[in-house]
Design an enzyme around this catalytic site. Structure first.
Site, mmCIF file in Angstrom:
data_model
loop_
_atom_site.group_PDB
_atom_site.id
_atom_site.type_symbol
_atom_site.label_atom_id
_atom_site.label_comp_id
_atom_site.label_asym_id
_atom_site.label_seq_id
_atom_site.Cartn_x
_atom_site.Cartn_y
_atom_site.Cartn_z
ATOM 1 N N SER A 1 0.825 -1.192 0.000
ATOM 2 C CA SER A 1 0.000 0.000 0.000
ATOM 3 C C SER A 1 0.874 1.263 0.000
ATOM 4 O O SER A 1 1.586 1.524 -0.967
ATOM 5 C CB SER A 1 -0.978 -0.056 1.180
ATOM 6 O OG SER A 1 -1.988 0.920 1.067
ATOM 7 N N ASP B 1 -9.878 -4.983 -4.605
ATOM 8 C CA ASP B 1 -9.277 -4.023 -3.680
ATOM 9 C C ASP B 1 -10.125 -2.745 -3.651
ATOM 10 O O ASP B 1 -10.162 -2.012 -4.633
ATOM 11 C CB ASP B 1 -7.847 -3.691 -4.116
ATOM 12 C CG ASP B 1 -7.073 -2.865 -3.111
ATOM 13 O OD1 ASP B 1 -7.700 -2.123 -2.323
ATOM 14 O OD2 ASP B 1 -5.830 -2.944 -3.114
ATOM 15 N N HIS C 1 -7.752 -5.538 -0.323
ATOM 16 C CA HIS C 1 -6.555 -4.760 0.011
ATOM 17 C C HIS C 1 -5.785 -5.513 1.088
ATOM 18 O O HIS C 1 -5.810 -5.158 2.269
ATOM 19 C CB HIS C 1 -6.973 -3.363 0.482
ATOM 20 C CG HIS C 1 -5.849 -2.381 0.526
ATOM 21 N ND1 HIS C 1 -5.238 -1.914 -0.618
ATOM 22 C CD2 HIS C 1 -5.228 -1.772 1.559
ATOM 23 C CE1 HIS C 1 -4.292 -1.057 -0.290
ATOM 24 N NE2 HIS C 1 -4.257 -0.958 1.033
#
Length: 184
Positions: free
Chosen positions: A88, A135, A167
């Site tokens: 991320s 995601d 995610h």
């Protein structure tokens, strides 16, 4: 390659990346640093603030955070001998750092993205983009845009989208990292 540096997402910590290091079991030195800032929406750390972040101001925030990021990853030795694996926000930082010329053995960007197009370069490390089809934080479209921006800048990224993954990191990502490290 001498070491792996695992880079956490926003609101997390370096320690939270330790299970990934264990799951990979690659036998290299592994470092899991904390982002330099307290997360301003709760516990954890961040590489840059997401308070009020927009598509328009994200590139400037990333650029402002790059010197501190490079200082952190350089403390473990010459970055050209380091594989950067970011999740991320950690992936965002790793991708932008190499786009700005930080030498690295390679980058694995897990559920990450570029904040926008980057300048063309003649030398790029291997870049692998691993993303989930489900995601909600960073939809697959941002991974595809990142792939295109990297190609336009002279890189040769490899994008894999995992069906049904949100995610997060799952066994398919771990296997893909292991397979990618074996060829480097």
């Amino acid at each position: 390659m001498k070491r792996i540096i695992l880079l956490h997402g926003v609101g997390s910590s370096g320690a939270a990346m330790a299970p990934l290091a264990q799951a990979l079991g690659l036998g290299f030195q592994v470092h899991c640093p904390d982002g330099p800032e307290d997360f301003n929406h709760g516990q954890g750390r961040q590489w840059f603030s997401i308070a009020g972040v927009t598509e328009a101001n994200r590139p400037a925030r990333v650029a402002a955070a790059l010197p501190g990021f490079e200082e952190i990853v350089s403390q473990f030795g010459d970055t050209k001998d380091s594989l950067l694996i970011g999740f991320s926000q950690g992936a965002i930082m790793a991708l932008h750092a190499v786009a700005e010329g930080l030498p690295a053995a390679g980058v694995f960007a897990l559920s990450g993205r570029l904040a926008g197009p980057v300048a063309r370069r003649s030398v790029w490390p291997p870049i692998t983009l691993l993303h989930g089809s489900a995601d909600p934080m960073m939809p697959p479209a941002v991974a595809r845009a990142t792939e295109g921006w990297l190609k336009d800048a002279g890189a040769l990224p490899q994008l894999t989208i995992f069906e049904g993954l949100g995610h997060s990191i799952d066994g398919r990502m771990v296997d893909a990292i292991r397979a990618g490290v074996d060829v480097r």
